[in-house]
Design an enzyme around this catalytic site. Sequence first.
Site, PDB file in Angstrom:
ATOM      1  N   HIS A 185       2.742   1.109 -10.349  1.00 56.35           N
ATOM      2  CA  HIS A 185       3.037   1.752 -11.634  1.00 56.35           C
ATOM      3  C   HIS A 185       2.653   0.828 -12.769  1.00 56.35           C
ATOM      4  O   HIS A 185       2.771  -0.386 -12.666  1.00 56.35           O
ATOM      5  CB  HIS A 185       4.512   2.154 -11.733  1.00 56.35           C
ATOM      6  CG  HIS A 185       5.477   1.038 -11.461  1.00 56.35           C
ATOM      7  ND1 HIS A 185       5.795   0.630 -10.183  1.00 56.35           N
ATOM      8  CD2 HIS A 185       6.177   0.238 -12.291  1.00 56.35           C
ATOM      9  CE1 HIS A 185       6.657  -0.369 -10.245  1.00 56.35           C
ATOM     10  NE2 HIS A 185       6.898  -0.635 -11.518  1.00 56.35           N
ATOM     11  N   GLN A 206       8.436  -7.149  -9.133  1.00 58.24           N
ATOM     12  CA  GLN A 206       8.311  -5.729  -8.787  1.00 58.24           C
ATOM     13  C   GLN A 206       9.576  -5.236  -8.085  1.00 58.24           C
ATOM     14  O   GLN A 206      10.045  -5.864  -7.129  1.00 58.24           O
ATOM     15  CB  GLN A 206       7.090  -5.511  -7.870  1.00 58.24           C
ATOM     16  CG  GLN A 206       6.829  -4.034  -7.574  1.00 58.24           C
ATOM     17  CD  GLN A 206       5.535  -3.814  -6.789  1.00 58.24           C
ATOM     18  OE1 GLN A 206       4.905  -4.760  -6.324  1.00 58.24           O
ATOM     19  NE2 GLN A 206       5.165  -2.559  -6.636  1.00 58.24           N
TER      20      GLN A 206
END
Length: 114
Positions: free
Chosen positions: A99, A93
């Site tokens: 997201h 990430q």
Amino acid sequence: MSQCLFCRIVNRKIPADIVYEDQQMLVFKDIAPKAPVHLLAIPKKHIENLDQLQAEDASILGEMLGKFAQIAKDNGLDQGYRVITNTGPGGGQEVYHLHFHIIGDIRQASWRGM
Ligand code: AMP
Ligand code: ZN
């Protein structure tokens, strides 16, 4: 108010190529697409990642996921798509605002092997 990158996109402080918006969610094109279609779907609420989900976030996520099929179709992905959410350093990430990558056509993607 959070000043994270994706919150700034939600608040229109920085531009993005937005393809869908509703009360809970924003969907925009990834700035460095790994495939011919590469969208990012985010909750407008700042949630860092799946590790930080609270019980009250369940309905937001349910509503978001329920809309991906139509959003994918609207963006030309009538043969299917891949949904990925990277969580924490071990998940690669980079942006700490939850997201979902919506990716297709995966046959032409640099992420094909994932
Ligand atoms: P992740 O590794 O899952 O945190 O991915 C973050 C994603 O955000 C990457 O695919 C980036 O290309 C994308 N990204 C970073 N900055 C922007 C931006 N300003 N607009 C759109 N996408 C972005
Ligand atoms: Zn944020």
